[in-house]
Design a protein around this motif. Sequence first.
Motif, mmCIF file in Angstrom:
data_model
loop_
_atom_site.group_PDB
_atom_site.id
_atom_site.type_symbol
_atom_site.label_atom_id
_atom_site.label_comp_id
_atom_site.label_asym_id
_atom_site.label_seq_id
_atom_site.Cartn_x
_atom_site.Cartn_y
_atom_site.Cartn_z
ATOM 1 N N GLY A 198 0.806 -1.206 0.000
ATOM 2 C CA GLY A 198 0.000 0.000 0.000
ATOM 3 C C GLY A 198 0.841 1.257 0.000
ATOM 4 N N ILE A 199 0.347 2.286 0.676
ATOM 5 C CA ILE A 199 0.983 3.594 0.649
ATOM 6 C C ILE A 199 1.573 3.944 2.013
ATOM 7 C CG2 ILE A 199 -0.467 4.437 -1.216
ATOM 8 C CD1 ILE A 199 -2.181 5.878 0.842
ATOM 9 N N GLY A 200 2.494 4.877 2.019
ATOM 10 C CA GLY A 200 3.123 5.312 3.261
ATOM 11 C C GLY A 200 3.736 6.685 3.099
ATOM 12 N N GLY A 201 4.177 7.234 4.216
ATOM 13 C CA GLY A 201 4.814 8.547 4.212
ATOM 14 C C GLY A 201 6.324 8.421 4.193
ATOM 15 N N GLY A 202 6.975 9.115 3.295
ATOM 16 C CA GLY A 202 8.413 8.993 3.123
ATOM 17 C C GLY A 202 9.204 9.806 4.133
ATOM 18 N N ALA A 203 10.462 9.400 4.338
ATOM 19 C CA ALA A 203 11.401 10.101 5.223
ATOM 20 C C ALA A 203 12.679 10.381 4.446
ATOM 21 C CB ALA A 203 11.682 9.270 6.471
ATOM 22 N N PRO A 204 12.668 11.383 3.565
ATOM 23 C CA PRO A 204 13.846 11.650 2.730
ATOM 24 C C PRO A 204 14.993 12.262 3.531
ATOM 25 C CG PRO A 204 12.147 13.296 2.357
ATOM 26 C CD PRO A 204 11.544 12.269 3.259
ATOM 27 N N THR A 205 16.206 11.897 3.162
ATOM 28 C CA THR A 205 17.422 12.464 3.746
ATOM 29 C C THR A 205 18.428 12.679 2.617
ATOM 30 O OG1 THR A 205 18.397 10.282 4.134
ATOM 31 C CG2 THR A 205 17.055 11.206 5.920
ATOM 32 N N LYS A 206 19.578 13.231 2.949
ATOM 33 C CA LYS A 206 20.626 13.374 1.939
ATOM 34 C C LYS A 206 21.076 12.017 1.419
ATOM 35 C CE LYS A 206 22.489 17.826 3.477
ATOM 36 N NZ LYS A 206 23.685 18.551 3.989
ATOM 37 N N ALA A 207 21.053 11.021 2.307
ATOM 38 C CA ALA A 207 21.491 9.680 1.912
ATOM 39 C C ALA A 207 20.418 8.930 1.139
ATOM 40 C CB ALA A 207 21.891 8.882 3.153
ATOM 41 N N ASN A 208 19.153 9.266 1.365
ATOM 42 C CA ASN A 208 18.047 8.549 0.733
ATOM 43 C C ASN A 208 17.119 9.548 0.054
ATOM 44 O OD1 ASN A 208 18.565 5.729 1.722
ATOM 45 N ND2 ASN A 208 18.337 6.750 3.703
ATOM 46 N N LEU A 250 14.326 0.180 6.320
ATOM 47 C CA LEU A 250 13.478 0.114 7.500
ATOM 48 C C LEU A 250 12.179 0.893 7.313
ATOM 49 C CD1 LEU A 250 13.494 -0.981 10.425
ATOM 50 C CD2 LEU A 250 14.407 1.244 11.126
ATOM 51 N N ILE A 251 11.069 0.229 7.634
ATOM 52 C CA ILE A 251 9.746 0.842 7.642
ATOM 53 C C ILE A 251 9.260 0.891 9.082
ATOM 54 C CG2 ILE A 251 7.333 0.548 6.952
ATOM 55 C CD1 ILE A 251 8.341 -0.721 4.355
ATOM 56 N N ALA A 252 8.778 2.048 9.504
ATOM 57 C CA ALA A 252 8.237 2.204 10.856
ATOM 58 C C ALA A 252 6.720 2.085 10.803
ATOM 59 C CB ALA A 252 8.649 3.545 11.451
ATOM 60 N N SER A 253 6.178 1.256 11.688
ATOM 61 C CA SER A 253 4.740 0.995 11.705
ATOM 62 C C SER A 253 4.208 1.271 13.099
ATOM 63 C CB SER A 253 4.468 -0.456 11.303
ATOM 64 O OG SER A 253 3.093 -0.756 11.354
ATOM 65 N N GLY A 254 3.145 2.064 13.198
ATOM 66 C CA GLY A 254 2.702 2.420 14.539
ATOM 67 C C GLY A 254 1.257 2.804 14.670
ATOM 68 N N ASN A 255 0.957 3.437 15.792
ATOM 69 C CA ASN A 255 -0.419 3.668 16.194
ATOM 70 C C ASN A 255 -0.990 4.995 15.716
ATOM 71 O OD1 ASN A 255 1.378 5.067 17.894
ATOM 72 N ND2 ASN A 255 -0.106 5.121 19.562
ATOM 73 N N LYS A 256 -0.164 5.880 15.179
ATOM 74 C CA LYS A 256 -0.644 7.168 14.707
ATOM 75 C C LYS A 256 0.096 7.572 13.440
ATOM 76 C CE LYS A 256 -2.015 9.080 19.199
ATOM 77 N NZ LYS A 256 -1.841 10.217 20.149
ATOM 78 N N VAL A 257 -0.589 8.400 12.629
ATOM 79 C CA VAL A 257 0.043 8.951 11.442
ATOM 80 C C VAL A 257 1.087 9.978 11.862
ATOM 81 C CG1 VAL A 257 -0.341 10.276 9.330
ATOM 82 C CG2 VAL A 257 -2.047 8.607 10.084
ATOM 83 N N ILE A 258 2.261 9.911 11.254
ATOM 84 C CA ILE A 258 3.306 10.891 11.508
ATOM 85 C C ILE A 258 3.054 12.115 10.627
ATOM 86 C CG2 ILE A 258 5.777 11.374 11.423
ATOM 87 C CD1 ILE A 258 5.083 9.405 13.574
ATOM 88 N N LYS A 259 2.886 13.280 11.271
ATOM 89 C CA LYS A 259 2.658 14.539 10.551
ATOM 90 C C LYS A 259 3.631 15.610 11.036
ATOM 91 C CE LYS A 259 -2.331 13.691 10.123
ATOM 92 N NZ LYS A 259 -3.669 14.267 10.370
ATOM 93 N N ASP A 260 4.821 15.196 11.363
ATOM 94 C CA ASP A 260 5.786 16.077 12.018
ATOM 95 C C ASP A 260 7.140 15.900 11.338
ATOM 96 O OD1 ASP A 260 7.731 17.152 13.747
ATOM 97 O OD2 ASP A 260 6.499 16.784 15.513
ATOM 98 N N ALA A 261 7.570 16.918 10.586
ATOM 99 C CA ALA A 261 8.814 16.800 9.824
ATOM 100 C C ALA A 261 10.029 16.701 10.731
ATOM 101 C CB ALA A 261 8.956 17.987 8.871
ATOM 102 N N ILE A 262 9.994 17.366 11.885
ATOM 103 C CA ILE A 262 11.136 17.310 12.794
ATOM 104 C C ILE A 262 11.276 15.913 13.381
ATOM 105 C CG2 ILE A 262 12.042 18.179 14.984
ATOM 106 C CD1 ILE A 262 10.828 20.899 14.253
ATOM 107 N N LEU A 263 10.169 15.311 13.792
ATOM 108 C CA LEU A 263 10.195 13.938 14.298
ATOM 109 C C LEU A 263 10.591 12.970 13.188
ATOM 110 C CD1 LEU A 263 9.644 11.843 16.508
ATOM 111 C CD2 LEU A 263 7.232 11.891 15.833
ATOM 112 N N ARG A 264 10.060 13.179 12.002
ATOM 113 C CA ARG A 264 10.434 12.357 10.836
ATOM 114 C C ARG A 264 11.940 12.361 10.623
ATOM 115 N NH1 ARG A 264 9.323 15.547 5.696
ATOM 116 N NH2 ARG A 264 11.284 16.458 6.438
ATOM 117 N N ASP A 265 12.526 13.550 10.616
ATOM 118 C CA ASP A 265 13.965 13.664 10.364
ATOM 119 C C ASP A 265 14.782 13.041 11.499
ATOM 120 O OD1 ASP A 265 13.296 14.950 8.054
ATOM 121 O OD2 ASP A 265 13.817 16.956 8.764
#
Length: 334
Positions: free
Chosen positions: A92-102, A239-254
């Motif tokens: 399915g679909i998910g939210g990405g966590a882009p970095t300089k390495a990825n 690595l894929i992170a799976s949890g109880n809430k949608v991540i909507k926080d760029a600082i936490l994502r990074d």
Amino acid sequence: MSNPNDYTILWMCALTAEYVAAQTFLDEEHPKPAAGTISISDTNAYTLGSISGHKVVLAVLPKGEYGVGSAASVITNILRSFANIRIGLMIGIGGGAPTKANDIRLGDVVVSSPKDGHGGVYHYDLGKESQDMGFKQTGFLDQPPTVVRTAVSALESKHIRKGNHIVENIEDALERNPRLKRKGYACPAPESDRLYKADVVHPISEESCDAFCGTKPNKLIARQPRDDEDDNPAIHYGLIASGNKVIKDAILRDKLAQEQGVLCFEMEAAGIMNRFPCLVVRGICDYSDSHKNKAWQGYAAMTAAAYTKELLMEIPSEGLEHEGRLAVAIERRE
């Protein structure tokens, strides 16, 4: 009518868009099972079909229900009704966590990849505040079967040499299903893929990012356009992170991308993997920040499904009977 005992692969979806994309990539759709062959207590929705010689069960979570708990709750009925399932896939679909390495972009595909003794998926618990978070590894039987991991390696090698065929396969699927082009399953305009800087936060309102956040360069992270030599969409393994809430926080994502190596976030895989091992494949539809919208969801579902079809072509259609039945994994767990 179809015999439920003939089916060996389970393809799980959480959302309608994911289910539609999965159906689109079947080589052939099969009739429903004969009356009485599935328990009357099984209220799950299924589509049966074949891909590259495999008989595949597509299943979707109930409308409006998603997350770790909901995904886990449907598994027992599925494996009672289709007792010979050998391989589980969560697509399915998910939210990405882009970095300089990825360099992760909208429409790219992330595939859970076993590493350091785990199966490529971590379970997180997010408290009331974003930073109130416990990040823990999923537990039971966390690696997909060897035949799946071997196919992932074989397909990755093929893509390195020859590139992937995701775009061509989606174009073929949309030609066969032209309605889907108008329903949001075609690739959106490339300029709509914007990665905002972490300190640019969208307000809690219905106002669009174009109207409120704008498109000025000082608000965006600059990225070079991909050229003809780049895979687009690209496929990322990790690595894929799976949890109880949608991540909507760029600082936490990074933070999690840097500290834990997370490539994307989603909400169902941990519930499945606590029951039995499966491979998780996610098309990237947003950047796990406050700038969420649905424009890329249909296409991201298609890219994940297109990758999965290529993967199933790498798995021999004969010999899966030697793999353990997933129903047995549940019995051992219980």
